[in-house]
Design an enzyme around this catalytic site. Structure first.
Site, PDB file in Angstrom:
ATOM      1  N   GLU A  66      33.518  33.854  39.075  1.00 36.22           N
ATOM      2  CA  GLU A  66      32.681  34.655  38.089  1.00 36.22           C
ATOM      3  C   GLU A  66      32.049  34.273  37.075  1.00 36.22           C
ATOM      4  O   GLU A  66      30.870  34.061  36.342  1.00 36.22           O
ATOM      5  CB  GLU A  66      32.137  36.402  39.389  1.00 36.22           C
ATOM      6  CG  GLU A  66      30.998  37.329  38.919  1.00 36.22           C
ATOM      7  CD  GLU A  66      31.050  38.456  37.578  1.00 36.22           C
ATOM      8  OE1 GLU A  66      31.057  38.581  36.714  1.00 36.22           O
ATOM      9  OE2 GLU A  66      32.039  38.825  38.572  1.00 36.22           O
ATOM     10  N   HIS A  67      33.227  34.988  36.347  1.00 31.01           N
ATOM     11  CA  HIS A  67      33.754  34.642  34.810  1.00 31.01           C
ATOM     12  C   HIS A  67      33.231  33.364  34.601  1.00 31.01           C
ATOM     13  O   HIS A  67      32.151  33.103  33.085  1.00 31.01           O
ATOM     14  CB  HIS A  67      34.382  34.868  34.163  1.00 31.01           C
ATOM     15  CG  HIS A  67      34.659  36.416  34.231  1.00 31.01           C
ATOM     16  ND1 HIS A  67      34.420  37.044  32.828  1.00 31.01           N
ATOM     17  CD2 HIS A  67      33.889  38.260  34.842  1.00 31.01           C
ATOM     18  CE1 HIS A  67      34.142  38.819  32.804  1.00 31.01           C
ATOM     19  NE2 HIS A  67      34.204  38.818  34.489  1.00 31.01           N
ATOM     20  N   HIS A  90      37.172  37.576  40.897  1.00 30.33           N
ATOM     21  CA  HIS A  90      36.559  37.964  39.652  1.00 30.33           C
ATOM     22  C   HIS A  90      36.408  36.681  38.563  1.00 30.33           C
ATOM     23  O   HIS A  90      35.221  36.675  37.961  1.00 30.33           O
ATOM     24  CB  HIS A  90      37.455  39.053  39.304  1.00 30.33           C
ATOM     25  CG  HIS A  90      36.067  39.763  37.782  1.00 30.33           C
ATOM     26  ND1 HIS A  90      37.031  39.096  37.015  1.00 30.33           N
ATOM     27  CD2 HIS A  90      35.357  40.152  37.857  1.00 30.33           C
ATOM     28  CE1 HIS A  90      36.417  40.221  36.009  1.00 30.33           C
ATOM     29  NE2 HIS A  90      35.712  40.503  35.946  1.00 30.33           N
ATOM     30  N   GLU A 150      39.555  43.467  29.722  1.00 29.22           N
ATOM     31  CA  GLU A 150      39.018  43.793  30.631  1.00 29.22           C
ATOM     32  C   GLU A 150      39.582  44.551  31.111  1.00 29.22           C
ATOM     33  O   GLU A 150      39.541  46.347  31.507  1.00 29.22           O
ATOM     34  CB  GLU A 150      37.876  43.009  31.585  1.00 29.22           C
ATOM     35  CG  GLU A 150      37.241  44.275  32.248  1.00 29.22           C
ATOM     36  CD  GLU A 150      36.329  43.156  33.385  1.00 29.22           C
ATOM     37  OE1 GLU A 150      35.367  43.818  34.107  1.00 29.22           O
ATOM     38  OE2 GLU A 150      36.095  41.522  33.779  1.00 29.22           O
TER      39      GLU A 150
END
Length: 421
Positions: free
Chosen positions: A50-51, A47, A127
């Site tokens: 991806e960011h 993740h 998040e």
């Protein structure tokens, strides 16, 4: 059929579906690697990677990436799941080359600038905090963890604040090099796209991608069990499930029909019984998540503390009853819903590109729509009852619940009923 497929020398597949009536194109690079590929010390790295995709390359700053794509009216996005990571753009047909150049750039020449990395780590920590404050999201993370304990696919995709803050740019680069390999990458486009031109450009821009396959993952091991989390909330969030099946399993479409019959719409059993007739909740639905070697079948609802016991027993009653009494009318209605959803996806270039890429990653080929429709049509009452009985017969249900302490134990007591069948 307008689908065309080519495989580059390094194993990257390029697949397109030219939709002549469209002036725009949806284009993306799908990678058969996600949270499940993470090692013990890599929790959340998929993740984070991806960011970081949009935080700059050796040729482009983060701002330039955003400006270039929006200058031509396009948009860019990415997503991480358990088994895949996706990077995609939507642009005018004349700008497909630019879209591919930007996507290729962020995957082959990422800068991983230290200042950008630290900022993005902090964004993801926020998040994670948001999920912790959102019980109807958190209950799903706990569900996945309880179903697959001690495995990468059971851990949350986001990671933890500790693991995320510990990652270095060298770790990101090593993970990228290990998992983003040619045979597990698909360039997919649908809409106003020219196949041969896209293949030519992809071959040039992705030539540095290694041709070796990524390592095989260990077989998933379903565990099950109960996780109750006491929180001072207005409702109890209940998620009850069973081991499902792989998208390659012969019963896959029957289980999908089962999920629709139970909780796939306003006419479903759970909606009519639990919400409409009993008024026990605002939202209730069933789902079936499928992976390459296993799956998860579940039902989610939120309800008042005093209604948990009745709701939990009503859900279990419907699961057990469906295995014995599901009707031809219910199966026909569920199949119609599934076919409309399938055919509606063909009208969206984004959904079509996603469908093509996932089919190649999952099955090694594009599955004709007619074949899928035939498989759905082939599901009958006997198949649904058999699939339901198989899920129940495996035992070991998974239950996660979050809310006031007094409302948790009734759900745990009710789920015991599934353990004896």
């Amino acid at each position: 059929m307008s689908v065309k497929i080519s495989v580059l020398d390094n194993g990257v597949t390029v697949v397109t579906d030219e939709m002549g009536h469209l002036g725009t194109a949806s284009l993306g690079i799908w990678v058969g690697a996600g949270a499940r590929d993470e090692r013990e010390n890599e929790h959340g790295i998929s993740h984070l990677l991806e960011h970081m995709a949009f935080k700059g390359t050796r040729r482009r700053s983060a701002r330039r990436i955003a400006e270039e794509i929006e200058q031509v009216g396009g948009d860019i996005n990415a997503a991480t799941s358990v088994e895949q990571t996706t990077y995609n753009v939507r642009v005018l047909g004349e700008d497909v080359g630019l879209g591919l150049d930007i996507l290729s750039d962020i995957l082959t020449e990422p800068a991983f600038a230290p200042d950008e990395l630290e900022r993005e780590k902090n964004v993801i920590v926020q998040e994670i905090g948001a999920v912790m404050d959102t019980p109807d999201d958190l209950v799903f993370d706990l569900f996945q963890e309880q179903a697959f304990p001690g495995q990468s696919m059971g851990r949350s995709i986001l990671g933890t604040p500790e693991t995320v803050r510990a990652f270095s740019r060298d770790q990101l680069g090593a993970y990228l090099g290990r998992t983003y390999r040619g045979p597990r990458m698909v360039v997919a486009a649908a809409g106003a796209v020219e196949h041969d031109r896209l293949v030519e450009e992809a071959a040039e821009r992705l030539k540095v991608i290694a041709p070796a396959t990524k390592p095989e993952l260990p077989q998933a091991s379903y565990g099950g069990g109960t996780h109750l989390l006491a929180r001072d909330l207005e409702q109890v969030h209940v998620l009850l499930g069973l081991e499902g099946c792989s998208y390659k399993d012969a019963d896959y479409h029957a289980v999908q029909v089962l999920a629709n019959v139970l909780g796939g719409g306003m006419s479903s059993r759970l909606f009519q019984d639990v919400r409409e007739d009993r008024g026990l909740c605002y939202s209730i639905y069933a789902f079936h998540w499928s992976y390459q070697d296993t799956g998860l079948f579940g039902v989610y609802a939120g309800t008042d503390t005093g209604d948990v016991e009745e709701l939990s027993n009503a859900v279990i009653d419907q699961i057990l009853d469906t295995a014995e009494t599901v009707s031809e009318l219910e199966v026909a209605r569920a199949k119609a819903q599934m076919k409309v959803g399938l055919l509606a996806a063909l009208e969206s270039s984004g959904a079509r590109a996603d469908q093509l890429a996932r089919q190649i990653l999952g099955f090694g080929r594009v599955i004709p729509v007619e074949e899928i429709v035939a498989r759905v049509d082939g599901v009958d009452v006997a198949a649904v009852r058999r699939a339901a009985s198989s899920l129940i017969g495996r035992g070991r249900p998974t239950l996660t619940a979050i809310g006031p302490g007094g409302g948790l134990e009734p759900a745990a007591r009710a789920v015991e009923r599934l353990k004896v069948h």
